[in-house]
Write a protein that holds these residues in place. Structure first.
Motif, mmCIF file in Angstrom:
data_model
loop_
_atom_site.group_PDB
_atom_site.id
_atom_site.type_symbol
_atom_site.label_atom_id
_atom_site.label_comp_id
_atom_site.label_asym_id
_atom_site.label_seq_id
_atom_site.Cartn_x
_atom_site.Cartn_y
_atom_site.Cartn_z
ATOM 1 N N GLU A 155 0.816 -1.207 0.000
ATOM 2 C CA GLU A 155 0.000 0.000 0.000
ATOM 3 C C GLU A 155 0.854 1.262 0.000
ATOM 4 O O GLU A 155 1.853 1.350 0.707
ATOM 5 C CB GLU A 155 -0.920 0.040 1.223
ATOM 6 C CG GLU A 155 -1.874 1.217 1.196
ATOM 7 C CD GLU A 155 -2.843 1.256 2.363
ATOM 8 O OE1 GLU A 155 -3.663 2.182 2.402
ATOM 9 O OE2 GLU A 155 -2.780 0.371 3.231
ATOM 10 N N ILE A 156 0.414 2.231 -0.805
ATOM 11 C CA ILE A 156 1.055 3.543 -0.839
ATOM 12 C C ILE A 156 -0.006 4.608 -0.584
ATOM 13 O O ILE A 156 -1.192 4.392 -0.837
ATOM 14 C CB ILE A 156 1.787 3.794 -2.175
ATOM 15 C CG1 ILE A 156 0.804 3.849 -3.354
ATOM 16 C CG2 ILE A 156 2.856 2.734 -2.406
ATOM 17 C CD1 ILE A 156 1.426 4.268 -4.678
ATOM 18 N N ARG A 157 0.448 5.749 -0.061
ATOM 19 C CA ARG A 157 -0.442 6.884 0.214
ATOM 20 C C ARG A 157 0.301 8.190 -0.077
ATOM 21 O O ARG A 157 1.534 8.215 -0.094
ATOM 22 C CB ARG A 157 -0.876 6.896 1.677
ATOM 23 C CG ARG A 157 -1.739 5.738 2.095
ATOM 24 C CD ARG A 157 -2.165 5.903 3.535
ATOM 25 N NE ARG A 157 -2.903 4.748 4.006
ATOM 26 C CZ ARG A 157 -3.209 4.556 5.266
ATOM 27 N NH1 ARG A 157 -2.817 5.425 6.195
ATOM 28 N NH2 ARG A 157 -3.887 3.488 5.623
ATOM 29 N N PRO A 158 -0.454 9.276 -0.215
ATOM 30 C CA PRO A 158 0.189 10.583 -0.418
ATOM 31 C C PRO A 158 1.117 10.958 0.747
ATOM 32 O O PRO A 158 2.148 11.585 0.549
ATOM 33 C CB PRO A 158 -0.978 11.559 -0.509
ATOM 34 C CG PRO A 158 -2.163 10.727 -0.870
ATOM 35 C CD PRO A 158 -1.915 9.371 -0.287
ATOM 36 N N ALA A 159 0.743 10.568 1.956
ATOM 37 C CA ALA A 159 1.555 10.749 3.166
ATOM 38 C C ALA A 159 1.139 9.637 4.125
ATOM 39 O O ALA A 159 0.081 9.025 3.955
ATOM 40 C CB ALA A 159 1.319 12.118 3.794
ATOM 41 N N GLN A 160 1.936 9.375 5.127
ATOM 42 C CA GLN A 160 1.693 8.258 6.037
ATOM 43 C C GLN A 160 0.245 8.221 6.553
ATOM 44 O O GLN A 160 -0.379 7.167 6.575
ATOM 45 C CB GLN A 160 2.663 8.336 7.221
ATOM 46 C CG GLN A 160 2.615 7.142 8.128
ATOM 47 C CD GLN A 160 3.157 5.871 7.507
ATOM 48 O OE1 GLN A 160 4.031 5.903 6.652
ATOM 49 N NE2 GLN A 160 2.644 4.735 7.932
ATOM 50 N N ASP A 161 -0.286 9.361 6.953
ATOM 51 C CA ASP A 161 -1.626 9.410 7.547
ATOM 52 C C ASP A 161 -2.654 10.080 6.648
ATOM 53 O O ASP A 161 -3.652 10.591 7.145
ATOM 54 C CB ASP A 161 -1.561 10.128 8.899
ATOM 55 C CG ASP A 161 -0.697 9.369 9.890
ATOM 56 O OD1 ASP A 161 -0.778 8.128 9.900
ATOM 57 O OD2 ASP A 161 0.061 10.008 10.629
ATOM 58 N N ARG A 162 -2.418 10.082 5.351
ATOM 59 C CA ARG A 162 -3.333 10.756 4.422
ATOM 60 C C ARG A 162 -3.991 9.741 3.486
ATOM 61 O O ARG A 162 -3.320 8.876 2.947
ATOM 62 C CB ARG A 162 -2.576 11.804 3.614
ATOM 63 C CG ARG A 162 -3.490 12.669 2.803
ATOM 64 C CD ARG A 162 -2.760 13.888 2.263
ATOM 65 N NE ARG A 162 -3.480 14.326 1.082
ATOM 66 C CZ ARG A 162 -2.926 14.785 -0.011
ATOM 67 N NH1 ARG A 162 -1.628 14.915 -0.074
ATOM 68 N NH2 ARG A 162 -3.662 15.142 -1.023
ATOM 69 N N LEU A 163 -5.281 9.858 3.340
ATOM 70 C CA LEU A 163 -6.062 8.974 2.472
ATOM 71 C C LEU A 163 -6.579 9.742 1.274
ATOM 72 O O LEU A 163 -6.619 10.962 1.314
ATOM 73 C CB LEU A 163 -7.249 8.390 3.255
ATOM 74 C CG LEU A 163 -6.888 7.517 4.455
ATOM 75 C CD1 LEU A 163 -8.155 7.147 5.216
ATOM 76 C CD2 LEU A 163 -6.147 6.274 4.018
ATOM 77 N N PRO A 164 -7.013 9.058 0.210
ATOM 78 C CA PRO A 164 -6.987 7.620 0.027
ATOM 79 C C PRO A 164 -5.632 7.138 -0.457
ATOM 80 O O PRO A 164 -4.796 7.916 -0.897
ATOM 81 C CB PRO A 164 -8.059 7.387 -1.048
ATOM 82 C CG PRO A 164 -8.055 8.638 -1.857
ATOM 83 C CD PRO A 164 -7.723 9.743 -0.885
ATOM 84 N N GLY A 165 -5.463 5.829 -0.379
ATOM 85 C CA GLY A 165 -4.233 5.206 -0.838
ATOM 86 C C GLY A 165 -4.502 4.275 -2.000
ATOM 87 O O GLY A 165 -5.635 4.133 -2.461
ATOM 88 N N LEU A 166 -3.447 3.641 -2.461
ATOM 89 C CA LEU A 166 -3.539 2.597 -3.475
ATOM 90 C C LEU A 166 -3.023 1.311 -2.845
ATOM 91 O O LEU A 166 -1.931 1.296 -2.263
ATOM 92 C CB LEU A 166 -2.691 2.928 -4.703
ATOM 93 C CG LEU A 166 -3.154 4.082 -5.581
ATOM 94 C CD1 LEU A 166 -2.104 4.396 -6.648
ATOM 95 C CD2 LEU A 166 -4.491 3.748 -6.232
ATOM 96 N N LEU A 167 -3.813 0.246 -2.945
ATOM 97 C CA LEU A 167 -3.441 -1.041 -2.395
ATOM 98 C C LEU A 167 -3.271 -2.028 -3.541
ATOM 99 O O LEU A 167 -4.206 -2.258 -4.309
ATOM 100 C CB LEU A 167 -4.514 -1.557 -1.436
ATOM 101 C CG LEU A 167 -4.221 -2.914 -0.819
ATOM 102 C CD1 LEU A 167 -3.224 -2.759 0.325
ATOM 103 C CD2 LEU A 167 -5.487 -3.571 -0.340
ATOM 104 N N PHE A 168 -2.080 -2.581 -3.679
ATOM 105 C CA PHE A 168 -1.757 -3.516 -4.758
ATOM 106 C C PHE A 168 -1.799 -4.933 -4.204
ATOM 107 O O PHE A 168 -1.124 -5.239 -3.220
ATOM 108 C CB PHE A 168 -0.373 -3.195 -5.330
ATOM 109 C CG PHE A 168 -0.300 -1.804 -5.885
ATOM 110 C CD1 PHE A 168 -0.581 -1.557 -7.219
ATOM 111 C CD2 PHE A 168 0.011 -0.719 -5.072
ATOM 112 C CE1 PHE A 168 -0.543 -0.268 -7.727
ATOM 113 C CE2 PHE A 168 0.056 0.566 -5.564
ATOM 114 C CZ PHE A 168 -0.225 0.797 -6.897
ATOM 115 N N ALA A 169 -2.608 -5.783 -4.837
ATOM 116 C CA ALA A 169 -2.785 -7.155 -4.366
ATOM 117 C C ALA A 169 -2.546 -8.130 -5.514
ATOM 118 O O ALA A 169 -2.871 -7.832 -6.670
ATOM 119 C CB ALA A 169 -4.192 -7.332 -3.806
ATOM 120 N N PRO A 170 -1.989 -9.291 -5.204
ATOM 121 C CA PRO A 170 -1.678 -10.253 -6.263
ATOM 122 C C PRO A 170 -2.926 -10.950 -6.803
ATOM 123 O O PRO A 170 -3.852 -11.260 -6.056
ATOM 124 C CB PRO A 170 -0.754 -11.258 -5.565
ATOM 125 C CG PRO A 170 -1.140 -11.186 -4.124
ATOM 126 C CD PRO A 170 -1.573 -9.771 -3.881
#
Length: 118
Positions: free
Chosen positions: A39-54
């Motif tokens: 998972e990546i986000r704009p900042a540690q505590d900032r949403l939304p993020g992108l979650l990459f799953a296999p």
């Protein structure tokens, strides 16, 4: 009742590699580097993020949902993204459009819009 947009899930053959690519492309931070959920986000505590799953299957058709990005300088941003490994994509956009369609290393399309003019 309230909803908070937590993340967008992205199916990937290699979640870590694709997540790292998008983190660099967007300048985001990694908040979870597990192979099963990267998972990546704009900042540690900032949403939304992108979650990459296999997923076992590969991408076969045009995405039904894609992201649009508006840069300060479209030409420079397209060149930067191509240098990171993006490639041009044809989704039927035709000639004369003001945006550029690219695909990430796993073929997910996204658009780089024209620069905003003052």
């Amino acid at each position: 009742m309230a909803l908070e947009w937590e993340q967008v899930n992205v199916d990937a053959a290699d979640p870590v590699a694709l997540g790292r690519w998008w983190a660099e492309a967007l300048g985001w931070v990694v908040v979870n580097d597990a192979a099963e959920e990267y998972e990546i986000r704009p900042a540690q505590d900032r949403l939304p993020g992108l979650l990459f799953a296999p997923v076992p299957e590969g991408k076969t058709v045009k995405n039904r949902l894609h992201s649009d990005f508006r840069p300060d300088d479209q030409e420079a941003e397209v060149a930067r993204l191509l240098g990171l490994g993006a490639r041009h994509a044809d989704v039927g956009q035709g000639d004369g459009v003001t945006w550029v369609v690219l695909a990430d290393p796993e073929g997910n399309e996204f658009c780089v819009l024209s620069s905003r003019r003052p």
